[in-house]
Structures are given as structure tokens and as C-alpha cells.
Scaffold this motif. Structure first.
Motif, PDB file in Angstrom:
ATOM      1  N   GLU A 126       4.057 -92.691 -53.848  1.00  0.00           N
ATOM      2  CA  GLU A 126       2.597 -91.783 -54.129  1.00  0.00           C
ATOM      3  C   GLU A 126       2.606 -90.679 -52.856  1.00  0.00           C
ATOM      4  OE1 GLU A 126      -0.942 -93.027 -56.257  1.00  0.00           O
ATOM      5  OE2 GLU A 126       0.444 -94.344 -57.527  1.00  0.00           O
ATOM      6  N   TYR A 154      -3.342 -82.563 -53.035  1.00  0.00           N
ATOM      7  CA  TYR A 154      -3.990 -83.605 -54.183  1.00  0.00           C
ATOM      8  C   TYR A 154      -4.311 -82.546 -55.234  1.00  0.00           C
ATOM      9  CZ  TYR A 154      -3.292 -86.809 -50.390  1.00  0.00           C
ATOM     10  OH  TYR A 154      -2.833 -87.720 -49.371  1.00  0.00           O
ATOM     11  N   TYR A 156      -5.678 -80.864 -58.257  1.00  0.00           N
ATOM     12  CA  TYR A 156      -6.666 -80.902 -59.376  1.00  0.00           C
ATOM     13  C   TYR A 156      -7.469 -82.379 -59.262  1.00  0.00           C
ATOM     14  CZ  TYR A 156      -9.368 -81.387 -63.747  1.00  0.00           C
ATOM     15  OH  TYR A 156     -10.361 -81.390 -64.604  1.00  0.00           O
ATOM     16  N   TYR A 157      -6.828 -83.406 -58.723  1.00  0.00           N
ATOM     17  CA  TYR A 157      -7.354 -84.572 -58.839  1.00  0.00           C
ATOM     18  C   TYR A 157      -8.326 -84.807 -57.423  1.00  0.00           C
ATOM     19  CZ  TYR A 157      -4.491 -85.450 -62.783  1.00  0.00           C
ATOM     20  OH  TYR A 157      -3.807 -85.148 -63.988  1.00  0.00           O
ATOM     21  N   GLU A 160     -10.422 -89.445 -54.572  1.00  0.00           N
ATOM     22  CA  GLU A 160     -12.015 -90.116 -54.916  1.00  0.00           C
ATOM     23  C   GLU A 160     -12.609 -90.298 -53.811  1.00  0.00           C
ATOM     24  OE1 GLU A 160     -13.471 -93.790 -57.662  1.00  0.00           O
ATOM     25  OE2 GLU A 160     -11.322 -93.049 -57.881  1.00  0.00           O
ATOM     26  N   THR A 165     -11.574 -81.362 -55.538  1.00  0.00           N
ATOM     27  CA  THR A 165     -10.302 -80.695 -56.535  1.00  0.00           C
ATOM     28  C   THR A 165     -10.199 -79.459 -55.928  1.00  0.00           C
ATOM     29  OG1 THR A 165     -11.845 -79.585 -58.029  1.00  0.00           O
ATOM     30  CG2 THR A 165     -11.128 -81.971 -58.633  1.00  0.00           C
TER      31      THR A 165
END
Length: 184
Positions: A126, A154, A156-157, A160, A165
Motif C-alpha cells: 500500500e 492519499y 479522496y480517502y 484517518e 481528503t
């Protein structure tokens, strides 16, 4: 006579049953407006991010920024002018990197990420697409700072609880080693 009527009914049913399936008509038609709106929105996001990156580059005239063919910018912190080997398909590379916002605030430190091992264009690791493309530009021992627009980072995501975004980032990568495969 009744027998002939039965034959006529059976033959008629056979011909009626041979009719092929009919395509169903859509209940509503979309004109593709969502895709068009999305494309316009993404162009605006890219233009905004490109302006931010351009502003950073103009604020640092002493730094020699290079535009990559993949859509990001970078500069050398440590450049190796002697080595000529670049990582190729299947080579195993070992590297460190960090993630910062464009103001230089650390989002994920190099120590949090740790030493990474990556098979160029083969592993399903990843890594953001910007790093996968950027590593191919590096020689062993080099350190490069990359400025990635969000679509190369990274996107749109985000990350966390750390990165929102559509946020462009900068990442400093140090390529520790390149282990070539037997095919190369």
C-alpha cells in the motif's frame, strides 16, 4: 375435429414460445452529468493544489525543483552523480520516507513508518502512486523531497485522523539500497 383443434393450439403455442427475450427499457435515463460534474470538480481541486505547490516553489528560488512526467515535483537533498543504476521492474528497494503537509508539519514521521521494502511494480504494497513513481527516479543513497498533489498522494480517502481528503503533501524519501533481480 376436437383433435385438430388441440393440434392447432399446440402448434400456435410452440410458435409463440419461440419468440426471443425482449430487452427491458430503462426507467430513467442519465445523461452522464455526474461524471461531467466530477471532472470539473477534480480539475478545480488540481488547479488549487497546483497553485499551492507553485507558491511554495516560488518562495524557495534557491531550490532546483524538477517536474516529473507523472505529475509531481521534486528536488534533491542528496544527489549521487556517480551511480547510474535506477530501480527497474522487479528490483527490491529498501527506503525510508515521511509524510508532511505542504507547510512542513509532520503527519507521519519516518520512525512511525519504519524501513520499507518494496519490489518495484510487483508488490501489492500500500504505497501511494507518487512514491511508486518517485522511487523509480532515485539512485541508491539519494534523498529526494517530493511534492505530491492529492491525486498522487492519499486523494479522496486521506489518512484517518491525520490527513483530510484532497490534501497535497510533501514526502522526503531516502533510498537505502537496490537489489537487482536476476532478470535485470
Amino acid at each position: 375435429m376436437l383433435r385438430n383443434l388441440h393440434y392447432i393450439i399446440i402448434v400456435t403455442l410452440c410458435f409463440a414460445a419461440c419468440k426471443g427475450p425482449e430487452a427491458r427499457k430503462p426507467l430513467q435515463r442519465n445523461s452522464g452529468s455526474f461524471i461531467k460534474e466530477s471532472a470539473v470538480r477534480n480539475k478545480k481541486i488540481f488547479e488549487k493544489e497546483e497553485a499551492q505547490i507553485t507558491e511554495i516553489m516560488e518562495a524557495n528560488p534557491n531550490v532546483d525543483y524538477i517536474a516529473s512526467e507523472s505529475g509531481f515535483w521534486y528536488f534533491y537533498n542528496v544527489k549521487d552523480t556517480i551511480a547510474s543504476e535506477l530501480p527497474e521492474f522487479g528490483d527490491e528497494v529498501t527506503f525510508n520516507f515521511d509524510v508532511k503537509d505542504l507547510n512542513g508539519n509532520t503527519i507521519i514521521s519516518e520512525s512511525e513508518i519504519g524501513l520499507q521494502v518494496y519490489k518495484v511494480d510487483q508488490t501489492n504494497q500500500e504505497l501511494i502512486s507518487g512514491l511508486r513513481d518517485g522511487i523509480k527516479l532515485m539512485k541508491e543513497g539519494e534523498q529526494i523531497t517530493f511534492l505530491f498533489p492529492s491525486y498522487k498522494a492519499y486523494g479522496y480517502y486521506g489518512i484517518e485522523d491525520k490527513l483530510g481528503t484532497n490534501v497535497p503533501i510533501q514526502s522526503t524519501v531516502t533510498l537505502k539500497s537496490i537489489e537487482q533481480t536476476q532478470e535485470n
